[in-house]
Scaffold this motif. Structure first.
Motif, PDB file in Angstrom:
ATOM      1  N   TYR A 189      32.591  36.621  20.054  1.00  0.00           N
ATOM      2  CA  TYR A 189      33.871  36.138  20.478  1.00  0.00           C
ATOM      3  C   TYR A 189      34.203  36.838  21.713  1.00  0.00           C
ATOM      4  O   TYR A 189      35.233  37.482  22.268  1.00  0.00           O
ATOM      5  CB  TYR A 189      34.785  37.105  19.516  1.00  0.00           C
ATOM      6  N   ARG A 225      36.187  27.091  18.717  1.00  0.00           N
ATOM      7  CA  ARG A 225      35.682  27.169  20.025  1.00  0.00           C
ATOM      8  C   ARG A 225      35.264  28.571  20.392  1.00  0.00           C
ATOM      9  O   ARG A 225      35.128  28.965  21.436  1.00  0.00           O
ATOM     10  CB  ARG A 225      36.493  26.647  21.011  1.00  0.00           C
ATOM     11  N   ALA A 226      34.858  29.295  19.192  1.00  0.00           N
ATOM     12  CA  ALA A 226      34.374  30.687  19.576  1.00  0.00           C
ATOM     13  C   ALA A 226      32.861  31.035  19.402  1.00  0.00           C
ATOM     14  O   ALA A 226      32.628  30.231  18.417  1.00  0.00           O
ATOM     15  CB  ALA A 226      35.269  31.629  18.533  1.00  0.00           C
ATOM     16  N   SER A 227      32.484  31.757  20.150  1.00  0.00           N
ATOM     17  CA  SER A 227      31.004  31.787  20.133  1.00  0.00           C
ATOM     18  C   SER A 227      30.820  33.005  19.029  1.00  0.00           C
ATOM     19  O   SER A 227      31.582  33.821  18.724  1.00  0.00           O
ATOM     20  CB  SER A 227      30.380  32.219  21.294  1.00  0.00           C
ATOM     21  N   HIS A 228      29.323  33.523  18.895  1.00  0.00           N
ATOM     22  CA  HIS A 228      29.034  34.481  18.020  1.00  0.00           C
ATOM     23  C   HIS A 228      29.692  35.875  18.311  1.00  0.00           C
ATOM     24  O   HIS A 228      30.158  36.470  17.479  1.00  0.00           O
ATOM     25  CB  HIS A 228      27.561  34.571  18.146  1.00  0.00           C
ATOM     26  N   GLU A 240      35.091  34.626  24.289  1.00  0.00           N
ATOM     27  CA  GLU A 240      36.009  34.054  24.993  1.00  0.00           C
ATOM     28  C   GLU A 240      37.579  34.705  24.863  1.00  0.00           C
ATOM     29  O   GLU A 240      37.768  35.378  23.778  1.00  0.00           O
ATOM     30  CB  GLU A 240      36.190  32.616  24.583  1.00  0.00           C
ATOM     31  N   ASN A 269      30.529  35.961  10.697  1.00  0.00           N
ATOM     32  CA  ASN A 269      29.460  35.166  10.973  1.00  0.00           C
ATOM     33  C   ASN A 269      28.096  35.655  10.297  1.00  0.00           C
ATOM     34  O   ASN A 269      27.008  36.016  10.818  1.00  0.00           O
ATOM     35  CB  ASN A 269      29.206  35.224  12.551  1.00  0.00           C
ATOM     36  N   ALA A 292      31.719  27.618  16.936  1.00  0.00           N
ATOM     37  CA  ALA A 292      30.999  27.466  18.126  1.00  0.00           C
ATOM     38  C   ALA A 292      29.590  27.960  17.695  1.00  0.00           C
ATOM     39  O   ALA A 292      28.486  27.789  18.561  1.00  0.00           O
ATOM     40  CB  ALA A 292      31.315  27.326  19.130  1.00  0.00           C
ATOM     41  N   ASP A 293      29.594  28.922  16.682  1.00  0.00           N
ATOM     42  CA  ASP A 293      28.302  29.672  16.603  1.00  0.00           C
ATOM     43  C   ASP A 293      27.417  29.239  15.370  1.00  0.00           C
ATOM     44  O   ASP A 293      27.549  28.865  14.356  1.00  0.00           O
ATOM     45  CB  ASP A 293      28.855  31.253  15.983  1.00  0.00           C
ATOM     46  N   SER A 294      26.009  29.037  15.702  1.00  0.00           N
ATOM     47  CA  SER A 294      25.205  28.358  14.766  1.00  0.00           C
ATOM     48  C   SER A 294      24.906  29.439  13.495  1.00  0.00           C
ATOM     49  O   SER A 294      24.669  28.785  12.473  1.00  0.00           O
ATOM     50  CB  SER A 294      23.677  28.205  15.630  1.00  0.00           C
ATOM     51  N   ALA A 306      33.153  31.857  13.531  1.00  0.00           N
ATOM     52  CA  ALA A 306      33.372  31.284  15.067  1.00  0.00           C
ATOM     53  C   ALA A 306      32.622  30.061  14.780  1.00  0.00           C
ATOM     54  O   ALA A 306      31.378  29.867  14.681  1.00  0.00           O
ATOM     55  CB  ALA A 306      32.585  32.209  16.086  1.00  0.00           C
ATOM     56  N   ARG A 359      27.153  17.196  16.247  1.00  0.00           N
ATOM     57  CA  ARG A 359      26.805  17.475  17.505  1.00  0.00           C
ATOM     58  C   ARG A 359      26.566  15.927  18.046  1.00  0.00           C
ATOM     59  O   ARG A 359      26.930  15.458  19.026  1.00  0.00           O
ATOM     60  CB  ARG A 359      25.740  18.306  17.887  1.00  0.00           C
TER      61      ARG A 359
END
Length: 261
Positions: free
Chosen positions: A242, A237-240, A244, A128, A214-216, A212, A151
């Motif tokens: 990780y 579907r991972a965030s910045h 999850e 990222n 889902a991370d902006s 990831a 979105r």
């Protein structure tokens, strides 16, 4: 496995480091994101180091100048190449069996490694990467047009969202601003992204770019990068960070694959 805390020099200052020992000749250097200390948010990096070391690979973490337990002024990620190089030297010094250093950085730590051309590491895992210019940070922190389009397309095909729109449950002003942004063309990469690309081009070792989805931060990076770059690997579907369970396991697998290469 054991954990050792110690200090080492960098440009006249004293940096704090932590080594999780391991028997293998490949070691992992974790470069912290933002102004985080070497343990990471909620000790995430400490837990990651423990899991990787349990597989036999030594892991080194450190606080750069002006952060956490390290002395000096915090010069930011763009001027942290000397800190990374000092950490590599300290890693090799305290773990002399390590003949190959794999560096992992998330967010602006990945950017720092790119700007430094790998800083003397043997392999890079760049997650990222942060490409947002400071002037852009001072504006609204909005996702890139590609992310906005995805979105709003999702919302406009969702029956529940359409019911909210019909019953007045949607802020029409906010919706209008979002649609305007979604209609904008993708901006050309800024100076930071170009400098990162130039720095990375000077590195000839193995490289993985982890995103990831889902991370902006990852979305902004990808909007200005070659989407067909074979080094890119995506975790859905991972965030910045990780956090999850599936993302945490995925990240660990990527790091172990590079360490075993």
């Amino acid at each position: 496995m054991s954990r050792l805390h110690f200090t080492f020099p960098c440009a006249g200052e004293t940096l704090a480091g932590t080594l999780d020992s391991g028997r293998e000749a490949s070691g992992l250097l974790i470069v912290s994101d933002g102004n985080e200390v070497r343990s990471g948010a909620f000790s995430g990096q400490a837990h990651l180091a423990e899991r990787i070391a349990a597989q036999g690979f030594p892991v080194f973490r450190y606080d750069r100048r002006g952060v956490g337990d390290s002395s000096g002024a915090n010069r930011g990620f763009e001027k942290s190449a000397d800190d990374i190089r000092a950490a590599i030297d300290a890693f090799r010094g305290i773990a002399p069996k390590v003949s190959r250093v794999v560096a992992f950085g998330n967010g602006d730590a990945a950017s720092a490694l790119m700007l430094a051309g790998g800083a003397g590491c043997d392999a890079l895992v760049l997650s990222n990467p942060w490409t947002i210019e400071e002037t852009a940070q001072q504006q609204d922190a909005l996702p890139p047009p590609d992310a906005s389009r995805a979105r709003y397309l999702s919302k406009l095909t969702n029956p529940a969202e359409l019911r909210r729109l019909a019953t007045g449950g949607v802020d029409l002003g906010k919706l209008a601003r979002g649609l305007v942004r979604a209609a904008r063309p993708v901006a050309a990469p800024g100076g930071l992204a170009q400098r990162m690309a130039t720095g990375l081009s000077a590195f000839d070792g193995p490289t993985a770019i982890l995103l990831a989805t889902a991370d902006s931060t990852a979305q902004v990076f990808e909007s200005g990068w070659d989407a067909e770059d074979p080094r890119i690997r995506r975790c859905e579907r991972a965030s910045h960070a990780y956090v999850e369970p599936h993302a945490r396991d995925w990240l660990e697998a990527q790091l172990l694959e590079m360490l075993r290469a």
